[in-house]
Design a protein around this motif. Sequence first.
Motif, PDB file in Angstrom:
ATOM      1  N   ALA A 234      -1.344  -2.698   6.832  1.00  0.00           N
ATOM      2  CA  ALA A 234      -1.779  -4.071   7.039  1.00  0.00           C
ATOM      3  C   ALA A 234      -3.017  -4.077   7.917  1.00  0.00           C
ATOM      4  O   ALA A 234      -3.196  -3.207   8.781  1.00  0.00           O
ATOM      5  N   SER A 235      -3.868  -5.057   7.688  1.00  0.00           N
ATOM      6  CA  SER A 235      -5.057  -5.193   8.524  1.00  0.00           C
ATOM      7  C   SER A 235      -5.460  -6.655   8.607  1.00  0.00           C
ATOM      8  O   SER A 235      -5.224  -7.445   7.679  1.00  0.00           O
TER       9      SER A 235
ATOM     10  N   PHE B  97      -6.864 -11.118   5.741  1.00  0.00           N
ATOM     11  CA  PHE B  97      -5.636 -10.364   5.964  1.00  0.00           C
ATOM     12  C   PHE B  97      -5.291  -9.604   4.690  1.00  0.00           C
ATOM     13  O   PHE B  97      -5.326 -10.167   3.586  1.00  0.00           O
ATOM     14  N   GLN B  98      -4.971  -8.322   4.843  1.00  0.00           N
ATOM     15  CA  GLN B  98      -4.591  -7.494   3.702  1.00  0.00           C
ATOM     16  C   GLN B  98      -3.287  -6.769   4.015  1.00  0.00           C
ATOM     17  O   GLN B  98      -3.104  -6.217   5.101  1.00  0.00           O
ATOM     18  N   LEU B  99      -2.366  -6.784   3.046  1.00  0.00           N
ATOM     19  CA  LEU B  99      -1.104  -6.061   3.162  1.00  0.00           C
ATOM     20  C   LEU B  99      -0.915  -5.270   1.884  1.00  0.00           C
ATOM     21  O   LEU B  99      -0.894  -5.835   0.784  1.00  0.00           O
TER      22      LEU B  99
END
Length: 743
Positions: free
Chosen positions: A257-258, A278-280
């Motif tokens: 995640a970031s 947001f990236q997951l």
Amino acid sequence: MKKAILLFFFLFSLSANAQIQLKITDQISGLPLENVRVKANKTIQRTNASGIVAFPGDNLKFSFALEGYESMEKTFSAGEFEMQLIPTTLNLSAVTVTAFESERPLLEQSAAVVTVSELDFSRFNEISPVNAFNQKAGVRIEERAPASYRVSIRGSSLRSPFGVRNVKVYWNEVPFTAPDGTTALNLLDLSNIKSAEVVKGPSGSTYGAGNGGAISFFSRPDVAGNRISTEYLAGDFGLSRFRLGLSQQVGEGGVEASFVSQKSDGYREHSAVDREVFQLGSFFPISEKQEIRTQLLISDLDYQIPGALNADQVAADPTQARPGSVNQNSSISQQAVLLSLGHLYRFSEKTNNNTTLYLNTNDFENPFILDYKKELGFGYGLRTKFTHDGEIAGKTLRLIAGGEYQNGLTDAQNFGNRNGVADTVRFADKLRAYQGFLFQQAEVNFTDKLLFTLGLSENFSGYEIDRQIDASGGRTGVQSRKFDPIVVPRVALNYRMNGFSSVYGSISSGFSPPTIDEVRTNEGSLNLDLEAERGVNYEVGYRLGKEKFNFELIGYFLKLNETITTFTNENGVVLFRNAGSTDQKGIEASFDYAILRNADGFFKDFLVGTAYTGQFFKFDNYAKQDNDFSGNDLTGVPPHNLVSRIDLRTSVGFYANLTHQFTDKIPLNDANTVFQDSYNLVNLRFGFVRTFGGLDLEVFVGVDNLLDESYSLGNDLNAFAGRFYQPAPTRNWYGGVKLGLNY
């Protein structure tokens, strides 16, 4: 007997505690490599930030893989060892790319393909992909204003007054280009892109619509190890960027995640940007036959549009906004969500299937000087591919077949704009855009050196515009355009002259239907007669790749019919029309050389490189009203572009990256009466990177536009009232720090 038993347990204890510890480093820099995929027997691990991985056992055979490095195998006994991986950036015979869905070394690819790695991104400020891509031959990303991108592969931005068109974009195998042909590239942060492959020229045999080519972005292929990382960057014009990342291994897979927040006030008045992403992602190998990948991307983007200026306004004050932009709050606010599911299934060692499905939503709001646009969209699609490796008549054969389908639904409304607030509705539509195609490809090794490729796709596309409201009294109801099924072939040959050089030739077709934004314009007109562009590309290339030296030379000729060009009416609205045909001849040359590579002493490596792009594009048959522009240079295309790079790294961790880019003068209108002057850009970044135990540290500073050039990175073409120019930032500084900790 007692001694024998004790000896047995002692030896058993030694055997049980036997361990192989490996430290993986970069052969050039000597620095540890994180996230190297290390496999022994059926166990897969990833190196930590110190490049270290440990396996229990003795006398094990290991395989090593990391994007950007040669894959290797080696057997180790119990103990501690160091393993050096060779970067493929200086060895074309080992660079593997997946262009045209065929994973092969670059020397075996019969297409113009360039790779952009994480090392390329880290040579610059890492706030946008512009500089990293622009150092590659034949590739150009323009930035009319911060976060407003325009991608030009081999001069393909003629019909793109804004946004990304005529280029197919994928992100982690998800079609990121909408079914209407547009791509919101600015929704991605650079942290969502670890590497990229650019296919230059028509690629419709595999990727569908787009004469410019295709771009595939990749983030981390999978997750291993537990790691938390953070970084902060600040710079001139109010720039700040913060990122927080977390990786957690779960079994043989894991999640990552970031979150990234980036803001700036901008060089010009009314050019601020505020973006949060947001990236997951997750990766889970279910079994030896199956893998599952998921991605969730949430992007919230707001940026102001300062607008184009004329020459007098630029001379008076290049930082000013176009009159009216501030009062009307000319800007874009966009929130998007993308969810994807990928599944890989291996039927056997020779046959597999890779399928990706996605859903997305998009909330778009765009107050402009002349109007106010609101759109709410929903889309879905899939891409699937089967690959089989076999033989025919004793010859190696690879068969690839698959398909792609996309559907997008949008509620679109255009209002008047009264001081930045939506006023009375002018027209409202329900829009549907769809596209799909099937593709097949056969690759036959006639000999060990000669590879023949034949590809083919069958394409269909269309759109429906259901006009709900037309305040001007125009026609309402459903209006549609369906493009006849288009067959797009590609044929290519690649000949390996020896282990380090090859030549190739190809003939490929492409097509590009008009987008809904080109058919349904801001003043409410519908141009349903706009035809799709059709192109045929003839290309030859030579590649030479040794351990310390790479060279590539490519020549091509693209014949484009029904070319879509732009013009602007007296109200400043950009409109589109077909303009006969264009002849696009080009040369691309690049080389990289390692003067020093993993040398002893203070200087570990010293790398130099150059990329040249020659684009000699002409209107072949283009008459507009009483004017005949046949024979003129193609609008918006610089005939010459030269990029030179120097990279220096020391044994103690200091590094420096210097880039110089020369861009020739650019015609800004079809009549070739207005040009942007040529310019030179110099970018410099230097810093220090080191690992202290389990902690990774990097500190860096840099400067963009070191020579303080006055230029426009993204001009408005065929602009009304001479408003061609979008002044780019003057000399500006930035600096930052990165931290990473394995736990």
